[in-house]
Motif scaffolding. Sequence first.
Motif, PDB file in Angstrom:
ATOM      1  N   GLU A  33       0.839  -1.209   0.000  1.00 23.46           N
ATOM      2  CA  GLU A  33       0.000   0.000   0.000  1.00 23.46           C
ATOM      3  C   GLU A  33       0.871   1.254   0.000  1.00 23.46           C
ATOM      4  OE1 GLU A  33      -3.838  -1.859   2.419  1.00 23.46           O
ATOM      5  OE2 GLU A  33      -3.000   0.047   3.088  1.00 23.46           O
ATOM      6  N   HIS A  34       1.946   1.220   0.764  1.00 28.82           N
ATOM      7  CA  HIS A  34       2.850   2.380   0.809  1.00 28.82           C
ATOM      8  C   HIS A  34       3.419   2.674  -0.576  1.00 28.82           C
ATOM      9  CE1 HIS A  34       7.055   3.865   0.951  1.00 28.82           C
ATOM     10  NE2 HIS A  34       6.525   4.790   1.716  1.00 28.82           N
ATOM     11  N   ASN A  35       3.926   1.618  -1.203  1.00 28.20           N
ATOM     12  CA  ASN A  35       4.555   1.800  -2.509  1.00 28.20           C
ATOM     13  C   ASN A  35       3.545   2.284  -3.549  1.00 28.20           C
ATOM     14  OD1 ASN A  35       6.833   0.895  -1.273  1.00 28.20           O
ATOM     15  ND2 ASN A  35       6.808  -1.148  -2.180  1.00 28.20           N
ATOM     16  N   ALA A  36       2.326   1.753  -3.466  1.00 27.28           N
ATOM     17  CA  ALA A  36       1.301   2.166  -4.427  1.00 27.28           C
ATOM     18  C   ALA A  36       0.954   3.641  -4.246  1.00 27.28           C
ATOM     19  CB  ALA A  36       0.063   1.291  -4.264  1.00 27.28           C
ATOM     20  N   ILE A  37       0.928   4.098  -3.002  1.00 30.80           N
ATOM     21  CA  ILE A  37       0.625   5.520  -2.742  1.00 30.80           C
ATOM     22  C   ILE A  37       1.721   6.402  -3.346  1.00 30.80           C
ATOM     23  CG2 ILE A  37       0.446   7.280  -0.917  1.00 30.80           C
ATOM     24  CD1 ILE A  37      -0.852   5.019   0.847  1.00 30.80           C
ATOM     25  N   VAL A  38       2.984   5.996  -3.130  1.00 28.71           N
ATOM     26  CA  VAL A  38       4.101   6.781  -3.676  1.00 28.71           C
ATOM     27  C   VAL A  38       4.003   6.839  -5.201  1.00 28.71           C
ATOM     28  CG1 VAL A  38       6.623   6.905  -3.928  1.00 28.71           C
ATOM     29  CG2 VAL A  38       5.622   6.254  -1.732  1.00 28.71           C
ATOM     30  N   LEU A  39       3.773   5.688  -5.815  1.00 28.41           N
ATOM     31  CA  LEU A  39       3.693   5.639  -7.279  1.00 28.41           C
ATOM     32  C   LEU A  39       2.548   6.506  -7.799  1.00 28.41           C
ATOM     33  CD1 LEU A  39       4.805   4.361  -9.897  1.00 28.41           C
ATOM     34  CD2 LEU A  39       3.163   2.503  -9.591  1.00 28.41           C
ATOM     35  N   ASP A  40       1.452   6.455  -7.085  1.00 30.49           N
ATOM     36  CA  ASP A  40       0.285   7.241  -7.475  1.00 30.49           C
ATOM     37  C   ASP A  40       0.616   8.744  -7.453  1.00 30.49           C
ATOM     38  OD1 ASP A  40      -2.390   7.139  -8.235  1.00 30.49           O
ATOM     39  OD2 ASP A  40      -3.013   7.856  -6.252  1.00 30.49           O
ATOM     40  N   ILE A  41       1.275   9.190  -6.405  1.00 31.22           N
ATOM     41  CA  ILE A  41       1.627  10.620  -6.309  1.00 31.22           C
ATOM     42  C   ILE A  41       2.567  10.986  -7.459  1.00 31.22           C
ATOM     43  CG2 ILE A  41       2.750  12.393  -4.884  1.00 31.22           C
ATOM     44  CD1 ILE A  41       1.945  10.667  -2.404  1.00 31.22           C
ATOM     45  N   ILE A  42       3.548  10.108  -7.715  1.00 33.75           N
ATOM     46  CA  ILE A  42       4.513  10.374  -8.789  1.00 33.75           C
ATOM     47  C   ILE A  42       3.787  10.474 -10.135  1.00 33.75           C
ATOM     48  CG2 ILE A  42       6.449   9.345 -10.083  1.00 33.75           C
ATOM     49  CD1 ILE A  42       7.434   8.201  -7.384  1.00 33.75           C
ATOM     50  N   ARG A  43       2.844   9.556 -10.352  1.00 29.27           N
ATOM     51  CA  ARG A  43       2.119   9.546 -11.638  1.00 29.27           C
ATOM     52  C   ARG A  43       1.234  10.775 -11.776  1.00 29.27           C
ATOM     53  NH1 ARG A  43       1.283   3.184 -12.536  1.00 29.27           N
ATOM     54  NH2 ARG A  43       3.294   2.880 -13.575  1.00 29.27           N
ATOM     55  N   GLN A  44       0.612  11.172 -10.672  1.00 31.80           N
ATOM     56  CA  GLN A  44      -0.246  12.367 -10.723  1.00 31.80           C
ATOM     57  C   GLN A  44       0.558  13.605 -11.123  1.00 31.80           C
ATOM     58  OE1 GLN A  44      -2.329  12.980  -7.037  1.00 31.80           O
ATOM     59  NE2 GLN A  44      -3.384  11.018  -7.222  1.00 31.80           N
ATOM     60  N   GLN A  45       1.835  13.594 -10.738  1.00 30.34           N
ATOM     61  CA  GLN A  45       2.712  14.735 -11.038  1.00 30.34           C
ATOM     62  C   GLN A  45       3.376  14.592 -12.409  1.00 30.34           C
ATOM     63  OE1 GLN A  45       3.192  17.408  -9.038  1.00 30.34           O
ATOM     64  NE2 GLN A  45       1.692  16.564  -7.605  1.00 30.34           N
ATOM     65  N   ASN A  46       3.167  13.448 -13.068  1.00 27.03           N
ATOM     66  CA  ASN A  46       3.887  13.145 -14.312  1.00 27.03           C
ATOM     67  C   ASN A  46       5.386  13.298 -14.104  1.00 27.03           C
ATOM     68  OD1 ASN A  46       1.798  12.488 -16.038  1.00 27.03           O
ATOM     69  ND2 ASN A  46       1.298  14.672 -16.306  1.00 27.03           N
ATOM     70  N   ALA A  47       5.846  12.923 -12.926  1.00 25.36           N
ATOM     71  CA  ALA A  47       7.256  13.143 -12.591  1.00 25.36           C
ATOM     72  C   ALA A  47       8.130  11.994 -13.088  1.00 25.36           C
ATOM     73  CB  ALA A  47       7.401  13.274 -11.076  1.00 25.36           C
ATOM     74  N   THR A  48       9.323  12.328 -13.541  1.00 24.06           N
ATOM     75  CA  THR A  48      10.260  11.298 -13.992  1.00 24.06           C
ATOM     76  C   THR A  48      11.573  11.383 -13.204  1.00 24.06           C
ATOM     77  OG1 THR A  48      10.940  12.819 -15.721  1.00 24.06           O
ATOM     78  CG2 THR A  48       9.399  11.092 -16.374  1.00 24.06           C
ATOM     79  N   SER A  49      11.748  12.483 -12.499  1.00 26.07           N
ATOM     80  CA  SER A  49      12.995  12.669 -11.785  1.00 26.07           C
ATOM     81  C   SER A  49      12.724  12.655 -10.277  1.00 26.07           C
ATOM     82  CB  SER A  49      13.583  14.019 -12.209  1.00 26.07           C
ATOM     83  OG  SER A  49      14.943  13.986 -12.096  1.00 26.07           O
ATOM     84  N   ILE A  50      13.120  11.562  -9.654  1.00 25.97           N
ATOM     85  CA  ILE A  50      12.781  11.369  -8.233  1.00 25.97           C
ATOM     86  C   ILE A  50      14.067  11.191  -7.433  1.00 25.97           C
ATOM     87  CG2 ILE A  50      11.250  10.070  -6.671  1.00 25.97           C
ATOM     88  CD1 ILE A  50       9.869  10.763  -9.360  1.00 25.97           C
ATOM     89  N   VAL A  51      14.167  11.892  -6.335  1.00 24.18           N
ATOM     90  CA  VAL A  51      15.318  11.686  -5.444  1.00 24.18           C
ATOM     91  C   VAL A  51      14.809  11.266  -4.068  1.00 24.18           C
ATOM     92  CG1 VAL A  51      16.983  13.222  -6.578  1.00 24.18           C
ATOM     93  CG2 VAL A  51      15.396  14.147  -4.872  1.00 24.18           C
ATOM     94  N   LYS A  52      15.692  10.598  -3.352  1.00 20.63           N
ATOM     95  CA  LYS A  52      15.285  10.113  -2.028  1.00 20.63           C
ATOM     96  C   LYS A  52      16.422  10.335  -1.053  1.00 20.63           C
ATOM     97  CE  LYS A  52      14.571   5.509  -1.439  1.00 20.63           C
ATOM     98  NZ  LYS A  52      15.397   4.972  -0.366  1.00 20.63           N
ATOM     99  N   SER A  53      16.092  10.814   0.121  1.00 25.60           N
ATOM    100  CA  SER A  53      17.123  10.881   1.164  1.00 25.60           C
ATOM    101  C   SER A  53      16.891   9.703   2.102  1.00 25.60           C
ATOM    102  CB  SER A  53      17.054  12.209   1.912  1.00 25.60           C
ATOM    103  OG  SER A  53      15.790  12.353   2.486  1.00 25.60           O
ATOM    104  N   LYS A  54      17.775   9.567   3.081  1.00 26.87           N
ATOM    105  CA  LYS A  54      17.821   8.336   3.857  1.00 26.87           C
ATOM    106  C   LYS A  54      16.478   8.001   4.517  1.00 26.87           C
ATOM    107  CE  LYS A  54      21.090   5.968   6.632  1.00 26.87           C
ATOM    108  NZ  LYS A  54      20.205   5.733   7.769  1.00 26.87           N
ATOM    109  N   SER A  55      16.028   6.802   4.260  1.00 25.37           N
ATOM    110  CA  SER A  55      14.764   6.364   4.845  1.00 25.37           C
ATOM    111  C   SER A  55      14.797   4.847   4.961  1.00 25.37           C
ATOM    112  CB  SER A  55      13.612   6.805   3.942  1.00 25.37           C
ATOM    113  OG  SER A  55      12.537   5.900   4.039  1.00 25.37           O
ATOM    114  N   MET A  56      14.884   4.370   6.192  1.00 27.19           N
ATOM    115  CA  MET A  56      14.898   2.920   6.382  1.00 27.19           C
ATOM    116  C   MET A  56      13.532   2.319   6.074  1.00 27.19           C
ATOM    117  SD  MET A  56      17.962   2.336   6.914  1.00 27.19           S
ATOM    118  CE  MET A  56      18.007   0.571   7.177  1.00 27.19           C
ATOM    119  N   LEU A  57      12.483   3.135   6.228  1.00 28.17           N
ATOM    120  CA  LEU A  57      11.145   2.611   5.959  1.00 28.17           C
ATOM    121  C   LEU A  57      10.980   2.260   4.482  1.00 28.17           C
ATOM    122  CD1 LEU A  57       8.293   1.974   7.007  1.00 28.17           C
ATOM    123  CD2 LEU A  57       7.657   4.259   6.300  1.00 28.17           C
ATOM    124  N   THR A  58      11.499   3.135   3.599  1.00 26.86           N
ATOM    125  CA  THR A  58      11.355   2.823   2.170  1.00 26.86           C
ATOM    126  C   THR A  58      12.227   1.611   1.803  1.00 26.86           C
ATOM    127  OG1 THR A  58      13.012   4.482   1.620  1.00 26.86           O
ATOM    128  CG2 THR A  58      10.711   5.153   1.456  1.00 26.86           C
TER     129      THR A  58
END
Lengths: 456, 60
Positions: free
Chosen positions: A85-110
């Motif tokens: 569910e977490h991953n699907a929410i992230v993907l959904d937000i990314i798709r809504q933004q039509n984003a292709t460039s994603i960065v991530k800082s440290k997150s053990m949860l992800t």
Amino acid sequence: MSHPKRAEIFTRDAERTTWHDETLWFVRQKRDKAVYAVPEFQELRELASQIKTHTLSRLADYLEQFEAQAKANGVHVHWASNAEEHNAIVLDIIRQQNATSIVKSKSMLTEECHLNPYLLRHGVEIVDTDLGERIVQLRQESPSHLVLPAIHLKKEDVGATFFKHLGTAEGEVDPQVLTEAARQHLRARFLAAEVAISGVNFAIAETGSVVVCTNEGNADLAVNLARVHIASMGIEKLIPRLSDLSVFTRLLARSATGQPATTYTSHFSRPAAGKELHVILVDNGRTQQLGRPDFRASLKCIRCGACMNTCPVYRRSGGHSYDFTVPGPIGAILSPNIDMRQHASLPFASTLCGSCTDVCPVKIDIHTQLYKWRQVIAAADEIPASKKWSMRLLSRVLARPAMYELGGKFARTSLRFVPHALTHAPGYNPWAIARELPEPPPQSFREWFKQTNPKP
Amino acid sequence: MTATARERILAATRANHFEANPLPTVPQFTGNDSVERFTEVLQSIGGKLCAYQHASHWPK
Ligand code: SF4
């Protein structure tokens, strides 16, 4: 593969094992120095423990308070029962933004949710911006430590990785040159980022804000440049009040690296004008752990890594030997909650010396929980047959003094005649791989005592 | 109707609420001389403290 098997792979390189051990012990010593310089440190630990226990005891109320405050601040709040569910929410937000460039800082949860491979499978590439995380990402490895994700690597390994992926000179091992190369490589990604994902160190119910602690400033740079900030957090990250935060920030960096504070402690309360801030509250097994009275204290963890730096087993077996997102003593408590069969060997990866419990800034009874997991695992019949039967045999012998005495006599006599090659055969006696068996004494202690202290 | 993730998490969390200590008050820790502590820590990480009466006294 069990922990001992994976540890064996790590310890094959004796030089690396020693170096890993010494490096982490150095961090532990830095922690001690920083801790002793704060007279009220033990008081802070007790406060932190009480705040966390209290929060967990009525977590649903604080979650609702946090949600209401965050929404009032203009934050989008999402809930995810599990990693999917977490991953699907992230993907959904990314798709809504039509984003292709994603960065991530440290997150053990992800990491726990395996977000990177999930997004890749859906055609979205994500770049980790923490230096250590980027190194392990380029090597297609997972972090081996909570705070020092690439601590298992030497500068030569990093040089070879950067030569392959970032085009540095072959054989370049100068840390400054390598860091500069990473800086240049990441700078372009930061500037292009449309969505920035971060972890959360603390979430404050009273204010609806999230707090991210980093040393490199990568989270701050990323989320300030990107249009959308997604902050992923486990539901246990909550603390009730802003005033509670001071207790944890004073404990976190000192326990983690011996620093007085993390270089950046950033508060995110509301999105900047024209931007979006999303917070995802993730369960993924946490409510189940909350329902286990013996183990729920593990949810107090603030992911400082101090229990890893002090653990003699972790230091000499490496983080990857745990095969779980959170390695070390705390990982050995959290992992059986997720999959007891798969992680059955982890609670046994401890000497139960209690050093982890002594250094834990939120006073989790780590070694007691490890011991309790062993009992749960044994009761569920998840220990190897050889261990099960040898322990049964041993308990029978130990319960019968006459049999114990006879066994001792037999061992003392037979060991004199059995050849060294057999008593020290690695397949038969792994204990003796790096040790010598003591010379069998001519008599037992009881026999000696009887002889030297004859009844009057 | 199936429950949402929010409802599931809140219900599971609430079902596991337990008796615990009240929320403690966080005291003001004022025992230390903060300037002295700051100097000590700054020096321990290789820094040097330069004290000036006024910003205009800072070296150019
Ligand atoms: S269990 Fe304690 S020492 Fe270990 S990472 Fe968590 S907070 Fe730190």
